[in-house]
Write a protein that holds these residues in place. Structure first.
Motif, PDB file in Angstrom:
ATOM      1  N   THR A 235       7.987 -16.312  51.500  1.00  0.00           N
ATOM      2  CA  THR A 235       9.172 -15.175  52.560  1.00  0.00           C
ATOM      3  C   THR A 235      10.318 -16.134  51.903  1.00  0.00           C
ATOM      4  O   THR A 235      11.699 -15.623  51.741  1.00  0.00           O
ATOM      5  CB  THR A 235       9.348 -15.660  53.353  1.00  0.00           C
ATOM      6  OG1 THR A 235       8.799 -16.343  54.811  1.00  0.00           O
ATOM      7  CG2 THR A 235       7.833 -14.333  54.353  1.00  0.00           C
ATOM      8  N   GLU A 290      10.882 -11.403  59.352  1.00  0.00           N
ATOM      9  CA  GLU A 290      10.627 -12.752  59.815  1.00  0.00           C
ATOM     10  C   GLU A 290      10.988 -12.612  60.405  1.00  0.00           C
ATOM     11  O   GLU A 290      10.938 -13.685  62.322  1.00  0.00           O
ATOM     12  CB  GLU A 290      10.908 -14.205  58.766  1.00  0.00           C
ATOM     13  CG  GLU A 290       9.260 -14.022  57.988  1.00  0.00           C
ATOM     14  CD  GLU A 290       9.428 -15.260  57.780  1.00  0.00           C
ATOM     15  OE1 GLU A 290       7.948 -15.929  57.588  1.00  0.00           O
ATOM     16  OE2 GLU A 290       9.958 -16.150  56.745  1.00  0.00           O
ATOM     17  N   VAL A 434       4.447 -10.008  57.020  1.00  0.00           N
ATOM     18  CA  VAL A 434       5.769 -10.254  57.711  1.00  0.00           C
ATOM     19  C   VAL A 434       6.371  -9.010  57.777  1.00  0.00           C
ATOM     20  O   VAL A 434       6.932  -8.374  58.642  1.00  0.00           O
ATOM     21  CB  VAL A 434       6.493 -11.302  57.197  1.00  0.00           C
ATOM     22  CG1 VAL A 434       7.227 -11.118  56.171  1.00  0.00           C
ATOM     23  CG2 VAL A 434       7.130 -12.093  58.402  1.00  0.00           C
ATOM     24  N   SER A 438       6.193  -7.213  61.327  1.00  0.00           N
ATOM     25  CA  SER A 438       7.893  -7.090  61.518  1.00  0.00           C
ATOM     26  C   SER A 438       7.691  -5.055  61.982  1.00  0.00           C
ATOM     27  O   SER A 438       8.463  -5.185  63.135  1.00  0.00           O
ATOM     28  CB  SER A 438       8.302  -7.504  60.920  1.00  0.00           C
ATOM     29  OG  SER A 438       9.780  -7.252  61.369  1.00  0.00           O
ATOM     30  N   GLY A 465       4.648 -14.262  53.502  1.00  0.00           N
ATOM     31  CA  GLY A 465       4.102 -14.024  54.633  1.00  0.00           C
ATOM     32  C   GLY A 465       3.305 -14.870  54.736  1.00  0.00           C
ATOM     33  O   GLY A 465       2.115 -14.567  54.496  1.00  0.00           O
ATOM     34  N   VAL A 467       1.496 -14.454  58.384  1.00  0.00           N
ATOM     35  CA  VAL A 467       1.358 -14.239  59.598  1.00  0.00           C
ATOM     36  C   VAL A 467       1.012 -15.094  60.506  1.00  0.00           C
ATOM     37  O   VAL A 467       0.858 -15.699  61.877  1.00  0.00           O
ATOM     38  CB  VAL A 467       1.666 -12.675  59.785  1.00  0.00           C
ATOM     39  CG1 VAL A 467       1.456 -12.580  61.498  1.00  0.00           C
ATOM     40  CG2 VAL A 467       2.547 -11.871  59.351  1.00  0.00           C
ATOM     41  N   SER A 727       7.576 -19.904  54.613  1.00  0.00           N
ATOM     42  CA  SER A 727       7.026 -19.154  55.162  1.00  0.00           C
ATOM     43  C   SER A 727       8.240 -19.542  57.022  1.00  0.00           C
ATOM     44  O   SER A 727       8.246 -20.782  56.961  1.00  0.00           O
ATOM     45  CB  SER A 727       6.234 -17.794  55.685  1.00  0.00           C
ATOM     46  OG  SER A 727       5.374 -19.294  56.365  1.00  0.00           O
ATOM     47  N   LEU A 729       9.028 -18.095  59.954  1.00  0.00           N
ATOM     48  CA  LEU A 729       8.408 -17.064  61.384  1.00  0.00           C
ATOM     49  C   LEU A 729       7.566 -18.112  62.069  1.00  0.00           C
ATOM     50  O   LEU A 729       8.988 -18.722  62.903  1.00  0.00           O
ATOM     51  CB  LEU A 729       6.935 -16.923  60.728  1.00  0.00           C
ATOM     52  CG  LEU A 729       6.778 -15.545  61.896  1.00  0.00           C
ATOM     53  CD1 LEU A 729       7.405 -14.735  62.327  1.00  0.00           C
ATOM     54  CD2 LEU A 729       4.800 -15.039  61.977  1.00  0.00           C
TER      55      LEU A 729
END
Length: 740
Positions: A235, A290, A434, A438, A465, A467, A727, A729
């Protein structure tokens, strides 16, 4: 019969009789063309074309499931109407505001074949006609010139090799100055509105006599590199990792690349964020996906759904009804879901995730909650329905997806129009990228409970992503990991070996009396031959399995003698050989599709129509597997059956199909098969890792067979260096709200 499907380009000329359909946003048009005394249906991106025009089209004959034979135009040259009759039909069509049939008749009678010259260059002469004032004449002329600005831009841009839709999009963005804008900076075409790739923009730049400013090229190249990383699951990208690939692509020095990055950040085409002391670069939509997901989770933690204390008698009642006994962590999962309303439930095969999900579902329903069940793929949703006895939808369907002109999802269910559910249970979270995650979070109503289920040891999603991994690693969300393998599951070598692989222990390859088998073949060609025999005769004879419905070959890679491309060729020859009464189509790529073949859709196609009994719909998606039932050469179409849906494909659309006797492990995520066969020999280093082997093993319900070399299995089991995904997140979840 074997027939080469070569799309010969045909030229078709004629006069437009009528435009029967047009989408103004895309320019997609359906029209009737009079050609050599025949009325032909033409479809294509033909913006602004109207009745009375003379067209020279280049394209091919196609077949539509609902509308029959039609000519699909790929190139179009337009001529102004020449005869008085054509002029009258053109102006009467309403193409120019202010001119209706009566006014059109007066103008053509007054000026004849000079009509267009008057409209463009001498509008004052129009005022000589009764009912047309000087002001109206100027307005009509202005409208006429605007109409032809589109024509001129499209003609000029098509010389760059741009498609009609790309030309139309460029005109919408840059207006009548599009040609000049693109000549100065062809790399502007890489922007999302037009969507031309960087390599194609390079070719256009080379074709322009005056070389564009190098800074345009470097900025477009930087974004191209970041988007390439996005396709690999990242990401964001560390800024210090950008120079080398950008230099390799562009041949630019570090100072120029750094200056371009700064310029892009200033233009808000890129976003920078310092994470753990290191600068990371984001494409804006990834940054916001994110950060928004993190903010929704933070809000749910700060203002949790209204839970209640779990009554042990409720759990005991379910145990009595279902004649089961919950293990302590299963009970904890149910209690956490009810009391906190936010939970990640994870665990490997045989640990009872399904039993825990059903317990949570029953308590929620006892409390009168409206529960939505969802999963990322159709097959995963169907399996969820099977084990819960309730309807489960794909996330896209739950969010009521539509698709924009660039085939990007637009969800009707969103923050302003949230889901009506009081609780959402999402399965196979490891597969969810992601962006989709989202969007799902944004559609949750205030106070909605969210239960997320997945196996964190499986492969990460195909999209960008990580997640599930990031959510768990943040340590902000309640997590219950089921670790106890139930006694009945312990009887399965598939289950016990999957858990060994996760722990980095070599699976038991010697046992031959249960459901997990190893067949040593140290040569890829021998492995491929053995797999062919297992699919065609040995497994069907021993277990009564269908080679098409029950057995699936899963490969680490597409390449090599034990890769999907070669194995599909071998398996097609043995499982569905050519016969005189079987139609087949050979594509220039070397692929042959034959009646009876097992096939997979490899790209989302939202236009394919399907029927399911009295129900009908559109859209066949990446990863859907079906059987090619019928090839109709007369109308260039074929029928594919996907589970219980029957879809009609044109030969052109079928180019998006691949044989599916063997598929990659990545493509198998979210699916289960009665019997799985996996080649494991000469596995390339980039794919020789633990969670790929683990994911393949956990796709098997009844039998797992590995055909290959022990050293390759050792290599995969010992390699826990999962391909690194950048990423953010986790970072957004753990930083303070004010910093987001």
């Amino acid at each position: 019969m074997r027939e080469a499907e070569n799309r010969e380009q045909i030229e078709l000329c004629g006069s437009v009789e009528d435009v029967t359909f047009r989408r103004e946003d895309t320019g997609f048009t359906v029209l009737d063309l009079s050609s050599d005394g025949e009325l032909v249906t033409v479809v294509g991106i033909l913006p602004q074309v109207t009745a009375g025009e003379e067209l020279r089209l280049v394209g091919y004959w196609d077949f539509h499931a609902s509308f029959g034979r039609q000519f699909r135009a790929q190139l179009c040259e337009r001529s102004l109407p020449a005869t008085s009759a054509d002029l009258l039909r053109y102006l009467s069509s309403g193409v120019i505001k202010g001119i209706g049939p009566v006014t059109a008749q007066k103008i053509v009678e007054a000026f004849g074949e000079d009509t267009f010259d008057v409209l463009e260059n001498n509008p004052r002469r129009l005022s000589s006609i009764k009912g047309i004032s000087l002001a109206k004449a100027e307005k009509i002329s202005r409208e006429f010139r605007e109409q032809f600005a589109v024509r001129e831009v499209m003609i000029a841009l098509e010389k760059f090799g741009m498609t009609p839709l790309e030309c139309l999009n460029a005109f919408k963005i840059f207006g009548s100055n599009a040609v000049n804008t693109i000549t100065q900076n062809p790399y502007i075409l890489c922007n999302e509105g037009v969507g031309i790739s960087f390599p194609r923009a390079e070719k256009i730049a080379i074709s322009i006599p005056e070389k564009p400013d190098e800074s345009f090229r470097i900025m477009a190249g930087v974004i191209h590199v970041i988007k390439h990383n996005l396709a690999n699951g990242h990401t964001c990208v560390p800024r210090d990792k950008l120079f080398e690939p950008c230099n390799e692509l562009l041949g630019a020095n570090k100072e120029s690349i750094e200056a371009s990055i700064e310029s892009l950040i200033g233009q808000k085409q890129l976003i920078t964020k310092k994470i753990e002391g290191r600068d990371f670069i984001f494409i804006p939509n990834m940054y916001f996906a994110e950060s928004r997901a993190a903010n929704v989770i933070k809000f749910m933690l700060k203002f949790p759904p209204a839970g209640r204390e779990t009554l042990q008698k409720d759990i005991s009642k379910i145990e009595q009804q279902e004649n089961i006994k919950y293990e302590s962590k299963q009970r904890l999962a149910i209690e956490t879901a009810v009391e906190k309303g936010l939970l990640i439930l994870t665990g490997g095969p045989g640990t009872g995730k399904t039993t825990a999900i059903n317990g949570i579902l029953k308590i929620f329903e006892m409390d009168g909650l409206n529960v939505a069940l969802t999963a990322p793929t159709g097959r995963a949703a169907k399996r969820m329905s099977d084990v819960t006895g309730r309807e489960a939808k794909t996330i896209h369907r739950l969010l009521e997806v539509e698709w924009d002109n660039n085939d990007r999802p637009v969800f009707n269910r969103c923050q302003s129009n949230p889901l009506e559910a009081n609780a959402v249970i999402v399965d196979e979270l490891s597969m969810v990228d992601v962006s989709l995650f989202s969007s799902l979070l944004s559609a949750l109503a205030l106070g909605c409970r969210l239960i997320m289920v997945g196996d964190s040891d499986q492969l990460p999603p195909v999209g960008a992503g990580n997640v599930l991994h990031d959510l768990i690693a943040s340590e902000k969300i309640p997590v219950v990991e089921l670790t106890e393998v139930f006694r009945q599951a312990m009887e399965s070598r598939i289950v016990t070996n999957a858990h060994k692989i996760v722990r980095g222990e070599m699976p038991d390859l010697e046992c031959r009396d249960r459901d997990f088998f190893f067949m040593e073949r140290n040569n890829p060609a021998l492995a491929a031959k053995t797999i062919s025999e297992l699919c065609s005769t040995r497994l069907p004879k021993a277990y009564g399995y269908s080679s098409f419905e029950d057995i699936q070959v899963l490969c680490p890679s597409r390449k090599g003698q034990a890769g999907t491309v070669n194995l599909n060729r071998l398996l097609q020859d043995v499982l569905n050989p050519p016969e005189n009464d079987k139609n087949e189509i050979a594509y220039p790529s070397g692929k042959t599709l034959r009646e009876g073949d097992k096939v997979m859709q490899i790209k989302n196609n939202y236009d394919i129509i399907w029927e399911k009994g009295s129900e009908s719909g559109s859209g066949i998606f990446n990863g859907d597997v079906g059987v090619l039932r019928k090839i109709n050469k007369g109308n260039s179409s074929m029928i594919i059956v996907f589970d219980d849906r029957q879809a009609i494909y044109s030969f052109e659309a079928a180019a998006e199909l691949e044989l599916a006797y063997a598929v990659t492990v990545h493509k198998s995520q979210g699916n289960e098969f009665e019997a799985v066969i996996m080649p494991a020999v000469d596995v390339i280093p980039q794919l020789a890792y633990r969670n790929l082997l683990y994911t393949a093993v956990t796709r098997a319900k009844s039998i797992m067979i590995i055909v290959g070399a022990k050293q390759d299995i050792y290599k995969m089991t010992n390699n826990n260096k999962k391909s690194r995904r950048y990423s953010a997140l986790k970072y957004f979840l753990t930083e303070s709200v004010e910093d987001v």
